[in-house]
Scaffold this motif. Structure first.
Motif, PDB file in Angstrom:
ATOM      1  N   UNK A   1      45.325  40.830  53.048  1.00  0.00           N
ATOM      2  CA  UNK A   1      44.798  42.023  52.363  1.00  0.00           C
ATOM      3  C   UNK A   1      43.611  42.575  53.157  1.00  0.00           C
ATOM      4  N   UNK A   2      42.704  41.680  53.551  1.00  0.00           N
ATOM      5  CA  UNK A   2      41.529  42.142  54.303  1.00  0.00           C
ATOM      6  C   UNK A   2      41.951  42.788  55.629  1.00  0.00           C
ATOM      7  N   UNK A   3      42.942  42.203  56.291  1.00  0.00           N
ATOM      8  CA  UNK A   3      43.425  42.787  57.548  1.00  0.00           C
ATOM      9  C   UNK A   3      43.975  44.187  57.319  1.00  0.00           C
ATOM     10  N   UNK A   4      44.758  44.346  56.261  1.00  0.00           N
ATOM     11  CA  UNK A   4      45.348  45.667  55.993  1.00  0.00           C
ATOM     12  C   UNK A   4      44.270  46.689  55.634  1.00  0.00           C
ATOM     13  N   UNK A   5      43.283  46.256  54.853  1.00  0.00           N
ATOM     14  CA  UNK A   5      42.192  47.175  54.482  1.00  0.00           C
ATOM     15  C   UNK A   5      41.397  47.559  55.735  1.00  0.00           C
ATOM     16  N   UNK A   6      41.115  46.574  56.571  1.00  0.00           N
ATOM     17  CA  UNK A   6      40.389  46.831  57.814  1.00  0.00           C
ATOM     18  C   UNK A   6      41.169  47.822  58.692  1.00  0.00           C
ATOM     19  N   UNK A   7      42.472  47.603  58.821  1.00  0.00           N
ATOM     20  CA  UNK A   7      43.308  48.480  59.652  1.00  0.00           C
ATOM     21  C   UNK A   7      43.313  49.896  59.091  1.00  0.00           C
ATOM     22  N   UNK A   8      43.447  49.992  57.791  1.00  0.00           N
ATOM     23  CA  UNK A   8      43.574  51.315  57.167  1.00  0.00           C
ATOM     24  C   UNK A   8      42.246  52.085  57.161  1.00  0.00           C
ATOM     25  N   UNK A   9      41.155  51.407  56.874  1.00  0.00           N
ATOM     26  CA  UNK A   9      39.881  52.111  56.689  1.00  0.00           C
ATOM     27  C   UNK A   9      38.880  51.877  57.819  1.00  0.00           C
ATOM     28  N   UNK A  10      39.201  50.952  58.717  1.00  0.00           N
ATOM     29  CA  UNK A  10      38.288  50.681  59.825  1.00  0.00           C
ATOM     30  C   UNK A  10      37.143  49.760  59.437  1.00  0.00           C
TER      31      UNK A  10
ATOM     32  N   UNK B   1      34.678  36.606  48.720  1.00  0.00           N
ATOM     33  CA  UNK B   1      35.330  37.609  49.572  1.00  0.00           C
ATOM     34  C   UNK B   1      34.372  38.029  50.676  1.00  0.00           C
ATOM     35  N   UNK B   2      33.126  38.250  50.315  1.00  0.00           N
ATOM     36  CA  UNK B   2      32.139  38.662  51.324  1.00  0.00           C
ATOM     37  C   UNK B   2      31.963  37.579  52.386  1.00  0.00           C
ATOM     38  N   UNK B   3      32.004  36.327  51.971  1.00  0.00           N
ATOM     39  CA  UNK B   3      31.877  35.223  52.916  1.00  0.00           C
ATOM     40  C   UNK B   3      32.971  35.274  53.969  1.00  0.00           C
ATOM     41  N   UNK B   4      34.189  35.584  53.556  1.00  0.00           N
ATOM     42  CA  UNK B   4      35.304  35.662  54.505  1.00  0.00           C
ATOM     43  C   UNK B   4      35.127  36.875  55.419  1.00  0.00           C
ATOM     44  N   UNK B   5      34.750  38.007  54.838  1.00  0.00           N
ATOM     45  CA  UNK B   5      34.564  39.233  55.637  1.00  0.00           C
ATOM     46  C   UNK B   5      33.487  39.008  56.698  1.00  0.00           C
ATOM     47  N   UNK B   6      32.409  38.359  56.321  1.00  0.00           N
ATOM     48  CA  UNK B   6      31.330  38.187  57.297  1.00  0.00           C
ATOM     49  C   UNK B   6      31.594  37.043  58.279  1.00  0.00           C
ATOM     50  N   UNK B   7      32.503  36.138  57.935  1.00  0.00           N
ATOM     51  CA  UNK B   7      32.791  35.013  58.826  1.00  0.00           C
ATOM     52  C   UNK B   7      33.652  35.434  60.027  1.00  0.00           C
ATOM     53  N   UNK B   8      34.654  36.276  59.749  1.00  0.00           N
ATOM     54  CA  UNK B   8      35.600  36.638  60.817  1.00  0.00           C
ATOM     55  C   UNK B   8      35.131  37.886  61.552  1.00  0.00           C
ATOM     56  N   UNK B   9      35.151  37.810  62.888  1.00  0.00           N
ATOM     57  CA  UNK B   9      34.717  38.949  63.693  1.00  0.00           C
ATOM     58  C   UNK B   9      35.670  40.131  63.583  1.00  0.00           C
ATOM     59  N   UNK B  10      36.898  39.875  63.133  1.00  0.00           N
ATOM     60  CA  UNK B  10      37.884  40.960  62.992  1.00  0.00           C
ATOM     61  C   UNK B  10      37.446  42.005  61.973  1.00  0.00           C
ATOM     62  N   UNK B  11      36.634  41.588  61.018  1.00  0.00           N
ATOM     63  CA  UNK B  11      36.304  42.481  59.913  1.00  0.00           C
ATOM     64  C   UNK B  11      34.933  43.106  60.105  1.00  0.00           C
ATOM     65  N   UNK B  12      34.861  44.397  59.801  1.00  0.00           N
ATOM     66  CA  UNK B  12      33.584  45.103  59.843  1.00  0.00           C
ATOM     67  C   UNK B  12      33.170  45.425  58.419  1.00  0.00           C
ATOM     68  N   UNK B  13      31.868  45.372  58.174  1.00  0.00           N
ATOM     69  CA  UNK B  13      31.392  45.660  56.821  1.00  0.00           C
ATOM     70  C   UNK B  13      31.011  47.124  56.660  1.00  0.00           C
ATOM     71  N   UNK B  14      30.885  47.831  57.786  1.00  0.00           N
ATOM     72  CA  UNK B  14      30.551  49.259  57.734  1.00  0.00           C
ATOM     73  C   UNK B  14      31.455  49.979  58.730  1.00  0.00           C
TER      74      UNK B  14
END
Ligand code: FES
Length: 142
Positions: A24-33, A54-67
């Motif tokens: 889910x996080x990968x798809x959201x990242x792909x869709x919204x950047x 959820x925030x812990x996972x987002x901040x752990x992986x470099x694939x995900x951006x928070x902004x």
């Protein structure tokens, strides 16, 4: 469709899967950047997790951006038809041209399958790309 509605669709696509959070996080990242705090909250609620988890996972992986990423983005289609038309041979040149100035994103189909390899910059579509044309598209991306 609002961002919330689109995220709800993405969540629904993965419902029933084992370990749906990362896909889910990968798809959201792909869709919204990026994965916004609002998206984290919506995903947490849907998966019965805490927002902190959820925030812990987002901040752990470099694939995900928070902004949002401020760099220009070139979306390169690497789906089947574009693969058959040689997109994989362009990837190394594209990555070199992008460097750290341009975000090179992989997408799966831009609707130009018969005239691939294809890319999109903003609303502008580019077809029949070879390495030279793709490098020029990336260099021109603002
Ligand atoms: S597969 Fe690349 S545009 Fe459809």
């Amino acid at each position: 469709m609002t961002a919330n509605e689109r995220i709800a669709e993405i969540i629904a696509d993965h419902t029933g899967r084992e370990g749906p959070l990362l896909p889910i996080l990968h798809d959201v990242q792909t869709e919204f950047g990026h994965v916004s705090p609002e998206a984290e909250g919506q995903i947490a609620l849907a998966l019965n997790l805490s927002r902190a988890e959820v925030h812990g996972v987002v901040s752990f992986y470099h694939d995900f951006r928070e902004a949002p990423d401020p760099r220009p983005c070139v979306e390169l289609c690497r789906a089947e038809a574009c693969q058959a038309r040689g997109v994989e041979a362009l990837v190394a040149a594209a990555e070199d041209a992008a460097g750290s100035r341009v975000r090179l994103a992989t997408v799966y189909c831009l609707g130009l399958c018969s005239v691939g390899p294809s890319a999109r910059v903003g609303e502008r579509l580019h077809a029949r790309l070879d390495a030279d044309k793709l490098v020029k598209v990336i260099e021109a991306a603002r």
